[in-house]
Design an enzyme around this catalytic site. Structure first.
Site, short mmCIF file in Angstrom:
data_model
loop_
_atom_site.label_atom_id
_atom_site.label_comp_id
_atom_site.label_asym_id
_atom_site.label_seq_id
_atom_site.Cartn_x
_atom_site.Cartn_y
_atom_site.Cartn_z
N GLY A 88 0.78 -1.23 0.00
CA GLY A 88 0.00 0.00 0.00
C GLY A 88 0.81 1.27 0.00
N GLY A 121 2.21 2.59 -2.84
CA GLY A 121 2.19 3.22 -4.15
C GLY A 121 3.04 2.53 -5.20
N LYS A 122 3.24 1.23 -5.03
CA LYS A 122 4.01 0.47 -6.04
C LYS A 122 3.34 0.55 -7.40
CE LYS A 122 4.71 -3.95 -4.99
NZ LYS A 122 3.41 -4.33 -5.12
N GLY A 123 1.99 0.48 -7.42
CA GLY A 123 1.27 0.56 -8.69
C GLY A 123 1.48 1.87 -9.40
N VAL A 124 1.56 2.97 -8.65
CA VAL A 124 1.83 4.28 -9.25
C VAL A 124 3.24 4.34 -9.80
CG1 VAL A 124 2.04 6.75 -8.76
CG2 VAL A 124 0.12 5.46 -7.82
N TYR A 135 -14.36 -2.44 0.77
CA TYR A 135 -13.63 -1.90 1.92
C TYR A 135 -12.25 -2.53 2.06
CZ TYR A 135 -17.78 0.47 3.79
OH TYR A 135 -18.84 1.31 3.97
N CYS A 177 -24.35 4.19 -12.80
CA CYS A 177 -24.75 2.80 -12.63
C CYS A 177 -25.87 2.68 -11.61
CB CYS A 177 -23.53 1.94 -12.28
SG CYS A 177 -23.84 0.16 -12.44
N GLY A 191 -26.36 4.58 -9.27
CA GLY A 191 -26.84 5.95 -9.12
C GLY A 191 -27.92 6.29 -10.13
N HIS A 220 -20.29 2.91 -16.87
CA HIS A 220 -19.29 3.54 -16.00
C HIS A 220 -18.35 4.41 -16.85
CE1 HIS A 220 -19.78 1.28 -12.12
NE2 HIS A 220 -20.45 0.47 -12.93
N GLU A 277 -16.23 6.55 -15.99
CA GLU A 277 -14.94 6.85 -15.34
C GLU A 277 -13.81 5.96 -15.83
OE1 GLU A 277 -17.02 3.91 -12.45
OE2 GLU A 277 -17.59 5.48 -13.88
#
Length: 530
Positions: free
Chosen positions: A14, A16-19, A54, A378, A380, A504, A506
């Site tokens: 968690g 930020g390896k993906g970034v 979550y 969606c 929403g 979606h 986004e």
């Protein structure tokens, strides 16, 4: 032969390896190279589709219907590409495939083992994904030392042996700053590299994640104990926006290092569009207060692509969306809190299940009645239909059959192709679908074309038997599925901006290519503020 950059993580997850992986991809793309990216998730789930938001955050949907890790969203946005579901590999997929092959007799009576059968399947998928690209990035999720990582690290070691100079190993690890002394503590990183070397992998480079820029002495210490030259140690420290990370790593020489190490064509990087986007993102002229109403708002990563899509649209308008997270459960307890928020726009977010839905419906009613620019996505959109049915048509008890199977007015119901489905995972309406835009509508003015392609993830749809009543009362269907008659976009003429989509939008937003419905929302909010 494929050229691979395999990225591992150490100390903790968690960070930020993906970034970092996405930023490496951007650096290579800036040199005109074709880049693919693969995320490996060592969990036993076949995909992310049934996981708790979550715990896992957003489920990112690929064009071909893959329900994947949110890091694929980072990859797509930074690389400006569309990735496939094959770009997300999980332990569940690997073991399932190996067992199915064994049942079909493909192993010809062999004793099926972790090595070589599982590792061979991992390697096969990585090499298959790399076909046709100059470079493929491979992120191994989790932290070195996790039990579930072992077969993937072994497969990576074997690939390094088999492909030689065409593989680069980069280790990303957090270095904490001890605030009492102001000293960076490199020992955890040293231990994580030592653990990685136990599995036969020596990193070629290290990317240090830290709160602040790391000092030269710490870099020397890392170089000594990690057995990595100082010029192959890079620092991704905390910044105002993740979109700045590629430029920071570029300035430190990561692009030149990779070009030399992988014997890639030496070209000057082109960042003009990226820098222009960054300048607008960092110093906007305007502020827009956007209410984000949903049921998982305690973890904003559950809506990560929507957050990023709003940033992209805001940058295009020289505006910063300031997000106000609204817990729909709290709105149910006290609807008056909406009036105190002074919102310029409202987004009602995707979701599943009954909890908090009455609060989401109240947010929609508030936006409609108070003429606040509104976007529903969606779930929403489905709840916008429910709100209209109850409060405009006067259909008492109107609902979705997902929320109330006994509702007297099922204005939203299960899509026909979903009614015989008895498997939860991978069984929704998923991926790209074509949508026809109705001429003369708000949607038509936003998109400027007659047919669009957008990504989907849903089981329920608007009940067409209620459509005459909706139309008579002023609700406009401005988008239809092209292959079957299904409502995709609704809007309310006479409202400053009231639009909702079954799809979606986004997932296809990019820094330099914001999606029209997000642009329209923020434009309407700016117009109202002026």
């Amino acid at each position: 032969m494929p050229k691979l950059i395999i990225v591992t993580g150490g100390v903790m997850s968690g960070v930020g390896k993906g970034v970092v992986v996405a930023s490496i991809g951007r650096i290579l793309r800036a040199r005109g190279l074709s880049v693919n990216a693969v995320k490996i998730d060592p969990y036993i789930n076949v995909d992310a589709g049934t996981m708790n938001p979550y715990a896992h955050g957003e489920v990112f949907v690929t064009y071909d219907g893959g329900e994947t890790d949110l890091d694929l969203g980072h990859y797509e946005r930074f690389l400006d590409v569309e990735l496939s579901k094959r770009n997300n590999i999980t332990s569940g997929q690997i073991y399932l495939t190996v067992i199915e092959k064994e049942r079909r007799g493909e192993y010809l009576g062999q004793t099926v083992q972790l090595i070589p059968h599982v590792t061979d399947e991992i390697k096969r998928r990585i090499v298959e994904a790399s076909g046709g690209y100059d470079v493929t990035l491979v992120e191994i999720g989790g932290t070195v030392g996790d039990y579930e990582q072992l077969p993937f690290l072994e497969a990576a070691r074997q690939l390094g042996l088999e492909l030689g100079e065409d593989v680069v190993f980069i280790h990303v690890a957090w270095v904490p700053l001890l605030k009492i002394t102001g000293e960076f503590k490199t020992k955890p990183l040293q231990h994580s590299v030592a653990e990685l070397r136990r599995y036969g992998i020596q990193p070629d480079a290290v990317v240090v994640r830290s709160e602040k820029p790391i000092d030269a002495n710490s870099i020397k210490k890392i170089a000594l104990f990690a057995h990595v030259p100082q010029w192959a140690i890079f620092n991704s420290y905390d910044v105002d926006t993740i979109y700045r990370v590629p430029l920071i790593l570029e300035q430190q020489g990561l692009g030149d290092f990779l070009t030399r190490r992988l014997r890639l064509p030496s070209r000057s990087p082109e960042y003009r569009d990226w820098e222009e986007f960054l300048s607008k993102l960092s110093a906007p002229k305007y502020r827009i207060s956007v209410g984000m109403c949903g049921k998982y708002v305690e973890l904003p990563d559950a809506y990560l692509s929507i957050v990023e899509a709003l940033k992209h649209a805001g940058a295009a308008l020289d505006a910063r969306p300031e997000l106000v997270w609204i817990n729909s459960v709290e709105v149910e307890k006290n609807p008056d809190i909406l009036r105190k928020l002074d919102l310029d726009a409202i987004v009602v977010l995707p979701g599943f299940g009954k909890r908090g839905t009455e609060g989401m419906i109240e947010c929609i009613r508030h936006a409609r009645m108070e003429k606040i620019p509104f976007l529903g996505i969606c779930f929403g959109m489905q709840l916008a239909v429910v709100e209209f049915a109850r409060n405009v048509l006067g259909l008492k008890g109107a609902n979705s059959t997902e929320l109330d199977p006994e509702t007297p007015h099922p204005v939203v119901h299960l899509a026909p192709e979903q009614r015989e489905v008895d498997v939860l995972g991978g069984s929704m309406i998923l991926g790209n679908r074509e949508v026809e835009i109705v001429p003369g509508t708000l949607a038509a003015s936003l998109y400027g074309v007659s047919v669009i392609t957008e990504r989907h993830r849903h089981r329920y749809e608007v009940n067409l038997s209620y459509l005459p009543k909706f139309t008579e009362a002023g609700l406009v269907v401005s988008g239809w599925r092209r292959d079957i008659k299904r409502v995709e976009i609704i809007e309310l003429p006479g409202h400053p901006y009231f639009i909702a989509t079954q799809f979606h939008p986004e997932f296809k937003s990019r820094p330099a290519k914001p999606r029209p419905v997000f642009l329209g929302l923020l434009k309407a909010a700016l117009f109202a503020k002026r």
